[in-house]
Design an enzyme around this catalytic site. Structure first.
Site, PDB file in Angstrom:
ATOM      1  N   HIS A   1      43.496  30.634  44.098  1.00  0.00           N
ATOM      2  CA  HIS A   1      44.845  30.887  44.605  1.00  0.00           C
ATOM      3  C   HIS A   1      44.942  32.252  45.279  1.00  0.00           C
ATOM      4  O   HIS A   1      45.897  32.506  46.025  1.00  0.00           O
ATOM      5  CB  HIS A   1      45.897  30.736  43.497  1.00  0.00           C
ATOM      6  CG  HIS A   1      46.002  31.875  42.550  1.00  0.00           C
ATOM      7  ND1 HIS A   1      45.499  31.836  41.261  1.00  0.00           N
ATOM      8  CD2 HIS A   1      46.579  33.102  42.678  1.00  0.00           C
ATOM      9  CE1 HIS A   1      45.762  32.975  40.650  1.00  0.00           C
ATOM     10  NE2 HIS A   1      46.407  33.756  41.496  1.00  0.00           N
TER      11      HIS A   1
ATOM     12  N   SER B   1      44.877  38.478  38.696  1.00  0.00           N
ATOM     13  CA  SER B   1      44.302  37.161  39.007  1.00  0.00           C
ATOM     14  C   SER B   1      42.904  37.324  39.602  1.00  0.00           C
ATOM     15  O   SER B   1      42.651  38.206  40.417  1.00  0.00           O
ATOM     16  CB  SER B   1      45.187  36.421  40.003  1.00  0.00           C
ATOM     17  OG  SER B   1      46.394  36.034  39.406  1.00  0.00           O
ATOM     18  N   GLY B   2      41.989  36.457  39.181  1.00  0.00           N
ATOM     19  CA  GLY B   2      40.615  36.525  39.675  1.00  0.00           C
ATOM     20  C   GLY B   2      39.730  37.492  38.927  1.00  0.00           C
ATOM     21  O   GLY B   2      38.522  37.539  39.170  1.00  0.00           O
TER      22      GLY B   2
END
Length: 249
Positions: free
Chosen positions: A65, A205-206
């Protein structure tokens, strides 16, 4: 900044009003070289918006995403520094490869590979991390790190933060989330249970989840922010064959 806002808005709309892309709250400041596999995924204007993880001399992992809709020339990664405002080495990207079964609506298979144009030069501050081949059971103590917000609505952290979390079964994870978000916990998800006041936050995120010196997960999503709900990661082990086939690592 526009790119960062688009990522935030995407996850907010996907997961409902009580979920957003994930972040770190209540952590401790990392020392230089403590997490040499940690990378910062940035816009072409050098603005951090997601984490990344060095897994080979030309390859990093991140959340799909974070990259969906972006061309390689619009992104870059910085590795080798715990201070997001200075230091480290910047690498431009040759290609961005989201998992072929990534679902933008449910965030299933929320994982992507980043290939750098030039080989990553390793040092005591830059090293790849080995990938887990085994699904992680509940009750394992794992560590996550990132430059996300240190509280909901704050700015991103300048210094890399880290914290320990305990893994949960997916069944228990679903029970702790509301009905809508239970549908976004998949067989390829990995959940953790931080205490209230601690957890991932916007900008993480990630980023990695590590146990026994192996990469076991990537930050995918959570309920903002550190309110006692389980954080949800993409489990690495179920995607190991795809990573090996695509990147050879």
């Amino acid at each position: 900044m526009l790119q960062f806002l688009l990522v935030a808005c995407l996850i907010s709309s996907v997961l409902g009003n009580d979920s957003q892309s994930s972040r770190i709250v209540g952590g401790r400041q990392a020392a230089r070289g403590q997490f040499p596999f940690q990378g910062s995924l940035r816009s072409a204007r050098n603005r951090h918006f997601c984490g990344a993880v060095v897994v080979g001399d030309r390859w990093l992992l991140t959340a799909a995403h974070c990259t969906i809709g972006n061309q390689p020339y619009e992104l870059q990664v910085v590795v080798g520094s715990v201070d997001s405002s200075t230091g480290g080495t910047t690498y431009q990207l040759r290609q961005v490869i989201e998992h072929p079964d990534f679902n933008e609506l449910t965030l299933e298979n929320d994982i992507a590979l980043l290939q750098t144009i030039h080989p990553i030069v390793m040092s005591s501050y830059i090293q790849p991390i080995a990938l887990s081949n085994n699904v992680v059971p509940a009750g394992i103590i794992a560590t996550t790190c990132g430059w996300g917000q240190t509280e909901f609505g704050s700015g991103l952290s300048k210094m890399l933060q880290y914290m320990e979390m305990r893994t949960l079964t997916n069944q228990e994870c679903r029970l702790r989330h509301d009905i809508q978000n239970r549908q976004r916990i998949h067989s390829t998800s990995l959940c953790t249970s931080p205490r209230a006041g601690k957890g991932t936050c916007m900008g993480d995120s990630g980023s990695p989840l590590v146990a026994n010196s192996l990469l076991i997960g990537l930050v995918s999503w959570g309920v903002p922010c550190a309110v006692g709900k389980p954080d949800v990661f993409t489990s690495v082990a179920p995607h190991r064959a795809w990573i090996k086939y695509t990147a050879g690592v």
